[in-house]
Design a protein around this motif. Sequence first.
Motif, PDB file in Angstrom:
ATOM      1  N   GLU A 140       0.830  -1.215   0.000  1.00 48.98           N
ATOM      2  CA  GLU A 140       0.000   0.000   0.000  1.00 48.98           C
ATOM      3  C   GLU A 140       0.861   1.261   0.000  1.00 48.98           C
ATOM      4  OE1 GLU A 140      -4.233  -1.398   1.780  1.00 48.98           O
ATOM      5  OE2 GLU A 140      -2.750  -0.801   3.282  1.00 48.98           O
ATOM      6  N   LEU A 141       2.022   1.215   0.626  1.00 50.11           N
ATOM      7  CA  LEU A 141       2.935   2.353   0.550  1.00 50.11           C
ATOM      8  C   LEU A 141       3.413   2.571  -0.880  1.00 50.11           C
ATOM      9  CD1 LEU A 141       5.115   1.866   3.771  1.00 50.11           C
ATOM     10  CD2 LEU A 141       3.337   3.571   3.399  1.00 50.11           C
ATOM     11  N   ALA A 142       3.711   1.467  -1.576  1.00 54.02           N
ATOM     12  CA  ALA A 142       4.133   1.578  -2.977  1.00 54.02           C
ATOM     13  C   ALA A 142       3.010   2.140  -3.839  1.00 54.02           C
ATOM     14  CB  ALA A 142       4.579   0.211  -3.496  1.00 54.02           C
ATOM     15  N   LEU A 143       1.792   1.664  -3.627  1.00 53.34           N
ATOM     16  CA  LEU A 143       0.649   2.175  -4.391  1.00 53.34           C
ATOM     17  C   LEU A 143       0.388   3.648  -4.075  1.00 53.34           C
ATOM     18  CD1 LEU A 143      -1.670  -0.939  -4.217  1.00 53.34           C
ATOM     19  CD2 LEU A 143      -1.063   0.272  -6.329  1.00 53.34           C
ATOM     20  N   ALA A 144       0.578   4.038  -2.805  1.00 52.48           N
ATOM     21  CA  ALA A 144       0.422   5.449  -2.444  1.00 52.48           C
ATOM     22  C   ALA A 144       1.428   6.305  -3.206  1.00 52.48           C
ATOM     23  CB  ALA A 144       0.592   5.628  -0.939  1.00 52.48           C
ATOM     24  N   ARG A 145       2.666   5.818  -3.319  1.00 51.40           N
ATOM     25  CA  ARG A 145       3.692   6.569  -4.055  1.00 51.40           C
ATOM     26  C   ARG A 145       3.320   6.709  -5.530  1.00 51.40           C
ATOM     27  NH1 ARG A 145       8.425   7.700  -1.579  1.00 51.40           N
ATOM     28  NH2 ARG A 145       8.873   6.680   0.417  1.00 51.40           N
ATOM     29  N   VAL A 146       2.765   5.642  -6.105  1.00 55.54           N
ATOM     30  CA  VAL A 146       2.336   5.698  -7.507  1.00 55.54           C
ATOM     31  C   VAL A 146       1.290   6.786  -7.686  1.00 55.54           C
ATOM     32  CG1 VAL A 146       1.060   4.467  -9.303  1.00 55.54           C
ATOM     33  CG2 VAL A 146       2.889   3.300  -8.063  1.00 55.54           C
ATOM     34  N   HIS A 147       0.312   6.817  -6.800  1.00 55.47           N
ATOM     35  CA  HIS A 147      -0.761   7.804  -6.934  1.00 55.47           C
ATOM     36  C   HIS A 147      -0.283   9.223  -6.620  1.00 55.47           C
ATOM     37  CE1 HIS A 147      -4.020   5.106  -7.950  1.00 55.47           C
ATOM     38  NE2 HIS A 147      -3.598   4.270  -7.015  1.00 55.47           N
ATOM     39  N   LEU A 148       0.657   9.361  -5.677  1.00 52.26           N
ATOM     40  CA  LEU A 148       1.225  10.683  -5.418  1.00 52.26           C
ATOM     41  C   LEU A 148       1.968  11.204  -6.647  1.00 52.26           C
ATOM     42  CD1 LEU A 148       2.641  10.431  -1.764  1.00 52.26           C
ATOM     43  CD2 LEU A 148       0.680  11.774  -2.561  1.00 52.26           C
ATOM     44  N   SER A 149       2.641  10.310  -7.353  1.00 59.99           N
ATOM     45  CA  SER A 149       3.368  10.707  -8.562  1.00 59.99           C
ATOM     46  C   SER A 149       2.433  11.216  -9.642  1.00 59.99           C
ATOM     47  CB  SER A 149       4.191   9.529  -9.098  1.00 59.99           C
ATOM     48  OG  SER A 149       5.162   9.128  -8.160  1.00 59.99           O
ATOM     49  N   GLN A 150       1.169  10.806  -9.562  1.00 56.88           N
ATOM     50  CA  GLN A 150       0.162  11.230 -10.543  1.00 56.88           C
ATOM     51  C   GLN A 150      -0.776  12.298  -9.973  1.00 56.88           C
ATOM     52  OE1 GLN A 150      -1.044   6.976 -11.090  1.00 56.88           O
ATOM     53  NE2 GLN A 150      -0.814   7.431 -13.266  1.00 56.88           N
ATOM     54  N   SER A 151      -0.435  12.797  -8.789  1.00 55.93           N
ATOM     55  CA  SER A 151      -1.267  13.808  -8.103  1.00 55.93           C
ATOM     56  C   SER A 151      -2.687  13.319  -7.836  1.00 55.93           C
ATOM     57  CB  SER A 151      -1.296  15.123  -8.902  1.00 55.93           C
ATOM     58  OG  SER A 151       0.014  15.658  -9.010  1.00 55.93           O
ATOM     59  N   ASP A 152      -2.841  12.005  -7.688  1.00 52.40           N
ATOM     60  CA  ASP A 152      -4.135  11.431  -7.319  1.00 52.40           C
ATOM     61  C   ASP A 152      -4.133  11.282  -5.799  1.00 52.40           C
ATOM     62  OD1 ASP A 152      -6.435   9.997  -6.882  1.00 52.40           O
ATOM     63  OD2 ASP A 152      -5.912   8.304  -8.178  1.00 52.40           O
ATOM     64  N   PHE A 153      -4.411  12.384  -5.118  1.00 49.47           N
ATOM     65  CA  PHE A 153      -4.239  12.428  -3.664  1.00 49.47           C
ATOM     66  C   PHE A 153      -5.296  11.613  -2.916  1.00 49.47           C
ATOM     67  CE2 PHE A 153      -2.493  16.521  -5.272  1.00 49.47           C
ATOM     68  CZ  PHE A 153      -1.157  16.219  -5.062  1.00 49.47           C
ATOM     69  N   ASP A 154      -6.501  11.555  -3.455  1.00 44.93           N
ATOM     70  CA  ASP A 154      -7.547  10.781  -2.784  1.00 44.93           C
ATOM     71  C   ASP A 154      -7.170   9.306  -2.696  1.00 44.93           C
ATOM     72  OD1 ASP A 154      -9.088  13.015  -2.347  1.00 44.93           O
ATOM     73  OD2 ASP A 154     -10.389  12.699  -4.090  1.00 44.93           O
ATOM     74  N   SER A 155      -6.703   8.746  -3.818  1.00 42.42           N
ATOM     75  CA  SER A 155      -6.312   7.333  -3.820  1.00 42.42           C
ATOM     76  C   SER A 155      -5.099   7.103  -2.938  1.00 42.42           C
ATOM     77  CB  SER A 155      -6.015   6.872  -5.253  1.00 42.42           C
ATOM     78  OG  SER A 155      -7.180   6.929  -6.054  1.00 42.42           O
ATOM     79  N   ALA A 156      -4.112   8.006  -3.017  1.00 41.31           N
ATOM     80  CA  ALA A 156      -2.911   7.865  -2.194  1.00 41.31           C
ATOM     81  C   ALA A 156      -3.274   7.890  -0.710  1.00 41.31           C
ATOM     82  CB  ALA A 156      -1.923   8.989  -2.515  1.00 41.31           C
ATOM     83  N   ASP A 157      -4.111   8.841  -0.333  1.00 46.61           N
ATOM     84  CA  ASP A 157      -4.474   8.978   1.080  1.00 46.61           C
ATOM     85  C   ASP A 157      -5.302   7.789   1.567  1.00 46.61           C
ATOM     86  OD1 ASP A 157      -3.110  11.352   1.156  1.00 46.61           O
ATOM     87  OD2 ASP A 157      -4.877  12.634   1.008  1.00 46.61           O
ATOM     88  N   LEU A 182       5.047   9.586   4.443  1.00 39.84           N
ATOM     89  CA  LEU A 182       4.325   9.721   3.180  1.00 39.84           C
ATOM     90  C   LEU A 182       3.082  10.602   3.325  1.00 39.84           C
ATOM     91  CD1 LEU A 182       4.428   6.293   1.278  1.00 39.84           C
ATOM     92  CD2 LEU A 182       5.268   8.505   0.515  1.00 39.84           C
ATOM     93  N   GLU A 183       2.432  10.547   4.470  1.00 41.47           N
ATOM     94  CA  GLU A 183       1.300  11.444   4.718  1.00 41.47           C
ATOM     95  C   GLU A 183       1.762  12.903   4.643  1.00 41.47           C
ATOM     96  OE1 GLU A 183      -1.524   8.687   7.647  1.00 41.47           O
ATOM     97  OE2 GLU A 183       0.077   9.923   8.505  1.00 41.47           O
ATOM     98  N   GLY A 184       2.951  13.166   5.183  1.00 44.62           N
ATOM     99  CA  GLY A 184       3.512  14.508   5.078  1.00 44.62           C
ATOM    100  C   GLY A 184       3.803  14.886   3.638  1.00 44.62           C
ATOM    101  N   MET A 185       4.360  13.953   2.872  1.00 41.02           N
ATOM    102  CA  MET A 185       4.639  14.217   1.460  1.00 41.02           C
ATOM    103  C   MET A 185       3.357  14.527   0.695  1.00 41.02           C
ATOM    104  SD  MET A 185       7.552  11.304   0.709  1.00 41.02           S
ATOM    105  CE  MET A 185       7.597  11.686  -1.045  1.00 41.02           C
ATOM    106  N   SER A 186       2.290  13.794   1.014  1.00 45.09           N
ATOM    107  CA  SER A 186       1.004  14.043   0.361  1.00 45.09           C
ATOM    108  C   SER A 186       0.508  15.458   0.669  1.00 45.09           C
ATOM    109  CB  SER A 186      -0.033  13.010   0.818  1.00 45.09           C
ATOM    110  OG  SER A 186      -1.290  13.264   0.226  1.00 45.09           O
ATOM    111  N   LEU A 187       0.600  15.864   1.923  1.00 44.34           N
ATOM    112  CA  LEU A 187       0.174  17.219   2.302  1.00 44.34           C
ATOM    113  C   LEU A 187       1.008  18.271   1.575  1.00 44.34           C
ATOM    114  CD1 LEU A 187      -0.323  16.747   6.151  1.00 44.34           C
ATOM    115  CD2 LEU A 187      -2.118  17.235   4.480  1.00 44.34           C
ATOM    116  N   ALA A 188       2.316  18.052   1.512  1.00 40.43           N
ATOM    117  CA  ALA A 188       3.194  19.022   0.855  1.00 40.43           C
ATOM    118  C   ALA A 188       2.834  19.189  -0.615  1.00 40.43           C
ATOM    119  CB  ALA A 188       4.652  18.589   0.999  1.00 40.43           C
ATOM    120  N   ARG A 189       2.537  18.078  -1.274  1.00 43.82           N
ATOM    121  CA  ARG A 189       2.205  18.154  -2.702  1.00 43.82           C
ATOM    122  C   ARG A 189       0.832  18.784  -2.938  1.00 43.82           C
ATOM    123  NH1 ARG A 189       4.951  12.953  -5.751  1.00 43.82           N
ATOM    124  NH2 ARG A 189       6.946  13.059  -4.637  1.00 43.82           N
TER     125      ARG A 189
END
Length: 231
Positions: A140-157, A182-189
């Motif tokens: 799930e951490l890997a999948l979160a990174r994939v979605h963060l890379s695509q700015s899909d924050f809902d799926s990542a979170d 990673l939660e912090g990275m999501s907020l930053a982006r």
Amino acid sequence: TRALEIFEKHDAIEDVAQAHNNLAVFYESTQDLDTALKHNLKSMKVFSDLNNKRKLGNVYMSLGYVYDKRNEWDTALDYFESSIVTMEKIGNLYGAGTALMAKGRCYMDMGRFEESESVLTRALRIHKELGLNLKIIANELALARVHLSQSDFDSADSYLADARTIAEEDDNRSDLAKVTHLEGMSLARQEKDPSEKYEQAITIFEALGRDRDVQRVKSDLETYRELTTSS
């Protein structure tokens, strides 16, 4: 190396192959990728001659890791796929899930995010079927990174929330720190303040003695503060 010499002296062929594989893993961990590759290829030849598919699946995966670290991604993908196919044929779901996750991360390294998501999702299904919480969180951490890379924050979170729940229930502090980072990275982006999450991750990593991870999170926090100050 001494064990390898003994096995070779006594013609213990399968033990020779396993020793080469073990040496490959060791040299990979020390970043001596050329030597790791040499031992892996020797191990693969012997296990192929013995038609030992269980061992071959592991060697294919090891080769995938080495080529991935060498940034020879197409070759890495081929070996990860060979490992997946071999593991599935012999009914080794655990191995198949691990190889799928490795292949998904390789796609992520290449920036091929749709393919990465597809493969990582297959791996996650296996890990959930087997009830492997550590693997589920990593997946799930890997999948979160994939979605963060695509700015899909809902799926990542969403993946991060599930990973957090499992880590908290299992009192898994190491993975909880990774989730928090990673939660912090999501907020930053999302141009939101990640400071609290970063500081929480730093505190947990410090308590675990994970200095390299502490420095990584501190670097992200400093970058955020510099960007905020400059803007």
